[in-house]
Design a protein around this motif. Structure first.
Motif, PDB file in Angstrom:
ATOM      1  N   PRO A  18      37.841  49.168  47.170  1.00 56.11           N
ATOM      2  CA  PRO A  18      39.074  49.739  46.621  1.00 56.11           C
ATOM      3  C   PRO A  18      39.403  51.088  47.256  1.00 56.11           C
ATOM      4  O   PRO A  18      38.508  51.812  47.669  1.00 56.11           O
ATOM      5  N   ILE A  19      40.693  51.391  47.327  1.00 59.46           N
ATOM      6  CA  ILE A  19      41.144  52.732  47.727  1.00 59.46           C
ATOM      7  C   ILE A  19      41.671  53.385  46.446  1.00 59.46           C
ATOM      8  O   ILE A  19      42.490  52.789  45.735  1.00 59.46           O
ATOM      9  N   ARG A  20      41.213  54.604  46.145  1.00 56.52           N
ATOM     10  CA  ARG A  20      41.672  55.293  44.933  1.00 56.52           C
ATOM     11  C   ARG A  20      42.970  56.041  45.246  1.00 56.52           C
ATOM     12  O   ARG A  20      43.013  56.863  46.153  1.00 56.52           O
ATOM     13  N   MET A  21      44.031  55.721  44.516  1.00 56.24           N
ATOM     14  CA  MET A  21      45.324  56.358  44.751  1.00 56.24           C
ATOM     15  C   MET A  21      45.312  57.773  44.168  1.00 56.24           C
ATOM     16  O   MET A  21      44.775  57.980  43.075  1.00 56.24           O
ATOM     17  N   THR A  22      45.912  58.724  44.868  1.00 60.06           N
ATOM     18  CA  THR A  22      45.968  60.111  44.393  1.00 60.06           C
ATOM     19  C   THR A  22      47.392  60.647  44.551  1.00 60.06           C
ATOM     20  O   THR A  22      48.185  60.079  45.297  1.00 60.06           O
ATOM     21  N   THR A  23      47.682  61.755  43.870  1.00 64.06           N
ATOM     22  CA  THR A  23      49.012  62.360  43.964  1.00 64.06           C
ATOM     23  C   THR A  23      48.960  63.575  44.893  1.00 64.06           C
ATOM     24  O   THR A  23      47.877  64.092  45.195  1.00 64.06           O
ATOM     25  N   VAL A  24      50.154  64.077  45.271  1.00 63.48           N
ATOM     26  CA  VAL A  24      50.209  65.278  46.107  1.00 63.48           C
ATOM     27  C   VAL A  24      49.549  66.444  45.372  1.00 63.48           C
ATOM     28  O   VAL A  24      48.805  67.235  45.971  1.00 63.48           O
ATOM     29  N   ALA A  25      49.787  66.557  44.047  1.00 65.22           N
ATOM     30  CA  ALA A  25      49.205  67.670  43.281  1.00 65.22           C
ATOM     31  C   ALA A  25      47.678  67.589  43.310  1.00 65.22           C
ATOM     32  O   ALA A  25      46.990  68.606  43.505  1.00 65.22           O
ATOM     33  N   GLU A  26      47.136  66.406  43.155  1.00 65.21           N
ATOM     34  CA  GLU A  26      45.666  66.251  43.196  1.00 65.21           C
ATOM     35  C   GLU A  26      45.122  66.612  44.574  1.00 65.21           C
ATOM     36  O   GLU A  26      44.092  67.268  44.711  1.00 65.21           O
ATOM     37  N   ARG A  27      45.855  66.207  45.598  1.00 62.49           N
ATOM     38  CA  ARG A  27      45.364  66.475  46.960  1.00 62.49           C
ATOM     39  C   ARG A  27      45.501  67.951  47.317  1.00 62.49           C
ATOM     40  O   ARG A  27      44.668  68.496  48.040  1.00 62.49           O
ATOM     41  N   THR A  28      46.536  68.602  46.798  1.00 64.43           N
ATOM     42  CA  THR A  28      46.684  70.040  47.049  1.00 64.43           C
ATOM     43  C   THR A  28      45.479  70.778  46.462  1.00 64.43           C
ATOM     44  O   THR A  28      44.898  71.664  47.102  1.00 64.43           O
ATOM     45  N   ALA A  29      45.086  70.388  45.260  1.00 67.55           N
ATOM     46  CA  ALA A  29      43.931  71.031  44.609  1.00 67.55           C
ATOM     47  C   ALA A  29      42.647  70.724  45.383  1.00 67.55           C
ATOM     48  O   ALA A  29      41.807  71.603  45.611  1.00 67.55           O
ATOM     49  N   ALA A  30      42.518  69.483  45.832  1.00 65.30           N
ATOM     50  CA  ALA A  30      41.304  69.093  46.580  1.00 65.30           C
ATOM     51  C   ALA A  30      41.212  69.880  47.888  1.00 65.30           C
ATOM     52  O   ALA A  30      40.128  70.295  48.304  1.00 65.30           O
ATOM     53  N   LEU A  31      42.371  70.099  48.506  1.00 67.73           N
ATOM     54  CA  LEU A  31      42.421  70.818  49.779  1.00 67.73           C
ATOM     55  C   LEU A  31      41.986  72.270  49.592  1.00 67.73           C
ATOM     56  O   LEU A  31      41.200  72.801  50.392  1.00 67.73           O
ATOM     57  N   GLU A  32      42.474  72.888  48.549  1.00 63.58           N
ATOM     58  CA  GLU A  32      42.079  74.282  48.284  1.00 63.58           C
ATOM     59  C   GLU A  32      40.587  74.361  48.002  1.00 63.58           C
ATOM     60  O   GLU A  32      39.884  75.232  48.523  1.00 63.58           O
ATOM     61  N   ALA A  33      40.093  73.431  47.196  1.00 63.03           N
ATOM     62  CA  ALA A  33      38.654  73.449  46.862  1.00 63.03           C
ATOM     63  C   ALA A  33      37.804  73.233  48.114  1.00 63.03           C
ATOM     64  O   ALA A  33      36.679  73.717  48.203  1.00 63.03           O
ATOM     65  N   ALA A  34      38.367  72.512  49.085  1.00 66.05           N
ATOM     66  CA  ALA A  34      37.621  72.206  50.319  1.00 66.05           C
ATOM     67  C   ALA A  34      37.762  73.313  51.366  1.00 66.05           C
ATOM     68  O   ALA A  34      37.277  73.153  52.485  1.00 66.05           O
ATOM     69  N   GLY A  35      38.409  74.425  51.007  1.00 71.37           N
ATOM     70  CA  GLY A  35      38.630  75.498  51.993  1.00 71.37           C
ATOM     71  C   GLY A  35      39.448  74.975  53.171  1.00 71.37           C
ATOM     72  O   GLY A  35      39.235  75.396  54.307  1.00 71.37           O
ATOM     73  N   TYR A  36      40.368  74.062  52.921  1.00 70.69           N
ATOM     74  CA  TYR A  36      41.260  73.487  53.943  1.00 70.69           C
ATOM     75  C   TYR A  36      40.474  72.838  55.090  1.00 70.69           C
ATOM     76  O   TYR A  36      40.987  72.698  56.192  1.00 70.69           O
ATOM     77  N   ASN A  37      39.221  72.504  54.831  1.00 70.92           N
ATOM     78  CA  ASN A  37      38.434  71.792  55.841  1.00 70.92           C
ATOM     79  C   ASN A  37      38.247  70.358  55.349  1.00 70.92           C
ATOM     80  O   ASN A  37      37.588  70.117  54.333  1.00 70.92           O
ATOM     81  N   LEU A  38      38.822  69.394  56.070  1.00 72.94           N
ATOM     82  CA  LEU A  38      38.840  68.017  55.577  1.00 72.94           C
ATOM     83  C   LEU A  38      37.439  67.394  55.556  1.00 72.94           C
ATOM     84  O   LEU A  38      37.218  66.402  54.866  1.00 72.94           O
ATOM     85  N   PHE A  39      36.498  68.002  56.291  1.00 71.60           N
ATOM     86  CA  PHE A  39      35.106  67.523  56.202  1.00 71.60           C
ATOM     87  C   PHE A  39      34.516  67.815  54.823  1.00 71.60           C
ATOM     88  O   PHE A  39      33.532  67.202  54.425  1.00 71.60           O
TER      89      PHE A  39
END
Ligand SMILES: Cc1ncc(COP(=O)(O)O)c(C=O)c1O
Length: 458
Positions: A18-39
């Motif tokens: 399965p692929i888990r669907m996410t929203t732009v708001a969720e991804r914006t938060a994930a990006l900040e938490a990741a220090g803008y590093n996709l790894f």
């Protein structure tokens, strides 16, 4: 099959994830938490994961069956002998040294042949290759042809080595300081571009004149062979397996990550002719990886690779593989998105420097574009540019030759509708590229900084 234009996936889906669907708001938060590093992202926050084609492909029914056959004997396992036969049927080097992945093979080899005062030429070093060379105190020099450094220049073998530059380097430094010449097939960091057999023969001739061994970084050997089959005069009728053997015959050894054209999730090897080097490498292998008949791998992994090596040279597979990567690249190109041309084998490379001309290279346009693709569409690509290559061993920083975002296609994993979605998202982001800002690094390690650095918007 020639009657039909559509090149279909030469397989059916047997098991789904399965692929888990996410929203732009969720991804914006994930990006900040990741220090803008996709790894740093959790992979289940990613919709379409094009971070790498390394170890991320789908294995076949027969590979999973092979895993059940894996024999975990510590020494002399039948799985080792199947692995050895599969490797040597394509690359008949007398010494095959299994490792847990490609960089372990690099680490062992360069520990033996590198060191201060040594220089290693390559068409383009991959990041781990460069890091392993430099870690020994040796110098890693990229000698790809000039066409390979211009994203928009079309050349059938843009991964080729610049033969004059190689000759000049050897003359300048002296053959004694060049323990090996490396050629990376296909040239990953240079856009997934192939190397021709003619060029390999030219490198071989220079190596012979100076008594220097030639090694292949052969991660994507089958894709390279397919490009030779398609593009090099005289090779259209030649079976891919023969082309692979012809490439191998020109070399004295190879490093390999089986996570690419081994069609496996883990594994690699070092193979070579020289008995003395092999003995030193095996001694290091035992110290760092394991006994010489399993190296860093379980018996089941050896089975998966042995089977993968048979499947990867299947011409229906290669036709589909190269065509489906081109499908993504050609549609983006037609939509005016700057991409490295011609389209490479395992990935499409977006030219972030051209798309974000308002962001200077030292503000990492590739990182900014990669972050935007994730935020807007959940697509995870990988910066291949100044973040990856801009920091030097002396601590200085300069722009890399190109600032690219690589969309690497895992093998046999995504369908055409996934790729159509990627095209839609990239076009949308490209149309708004003028709104993207650069990035600043707030934390970075001394080596391979792209894996763990943290960023913030500049
Ligand atoms: C050209 C090239 N060489 C070496 C490596 C290193 O292989 P591994 O990731 O298995 O250590 C890679 C991995 O992406 C690669 O693309």
């Amino acid at each position: 099959m020639d009657r039909w234009q559509t090149i279909i996936e030469p397989f059916r889906i047997h098991s789904v994830e399965p692929i888990r669907m996410t929203t732009v708001a969720e991804r914006t938060a994930a990006l900040e938490a990741a220090g803008y590093n996709l790894f740093n992202l959790h992979a289940d926050d990613v919709l379409i994961d094009l971070l790498t084609d390394s170890g991320t492909g789908a294995m076949s029914r027969d590979q999973w069956a092979g895993i059940q056959h894996g024999d975990e004997s510590y020494a002399g396992s039948p799985s080792w002998y199947r692995f050895l036969a599969a490797v040597q049927s394509l690359f008949p080097f007398p010494h095959v040294i299994p490792t847990h992945q490609g960089r372990a093979a690099e680490k062992i080899l360069f520990s033996v042949i590198g060191g201060p005062g040594k220089v290693i030429p390559n068409n383009t070093h991959f990041d781990t290759t460069r890091a392993n060379v430099e870690f020994t105190g040796a110098e890693a020099i990229d000698l790809g042809i000039a066409e390979g450094r211009v994203p928009s220049t079309v050349h059938p073998f843009k991964g080729n080595m610049d033969l004059e530059a190689l000759e000049a380097l050897i003359d300048e430094r002296g053959a004694a300081s060049v323990p090996v010449v490396f050629v990376t097939i296909t040239n990953n960091s240079g856009g997934g571009q192939p190397v021709s057999l003619e060029n390999l023969r030219g490198v071989r001739a220079i190596c012979d004149r100076h008594g220097i061994p030639l090694f292949l970084d052969a991660c994507r050997f089958a894709e390279n062979a397919w490009f030779i089959h398609e593009r090099e005069p005289g090779y259209a009728g030649r079976p891919v397996v023969q082309i692979v053997r012809e490439m191998a015959a020109l070399a004295d050894g190879m490093t390999m990550s089986a996570k690419k054209d081994g069609l496996a999730n883990i594994g690699g090897w070092l193979a070579l002719r020289d008995d003395g080097w092999a003995e030193q490498c095996r001694n290091l292998l035992i110290l760092t990886e394991g006994f010489p008949t399993y190296g860093g791998l379980a018996g089941r992994d050896l089975e998966a690779i042995a089977q993968g090596l048979q499947e990867v040279v299947d011409e229906d597979y290669l036709r589909y593989r190269i065509r489906s990567t081109a499908y993504l690249g050609e549609r983006l190109d037609a939509a005016g998105v700057p991409v490295v041309l011609p389209i490479g084998g395992h990935a499409v490379y977006l030219d972030a420097r051209a798309l974000l001309p308002h962001v200077p290279p030292l503000e990492y346009p590739g990182q900014s574009l990669a972050a935007a693709l994730y935020r807007e569409g959940g697509i995870r690509g990988c910066e291949i540019g100044t973040v990856m290559f801009g920091r030097h061993p002396d601590g200085s920083e300069s722009p890399a030759a190109m600032d690219l975002v690589r969309l690497a296609i895992p093998r046999r994993t995504y369908t055409q509708s996934h790729i159509d979605y990627v095209i839609e998202v990239v076009r949308w982001v490209a149309q708004r590229a003028g709104e993207l800002r650069g990035m600043r690094i707030v934390e970075e390690p001394p080596q391979l900084r792209h894996f763990t650095a943290r960023f913030e918007p500049a």
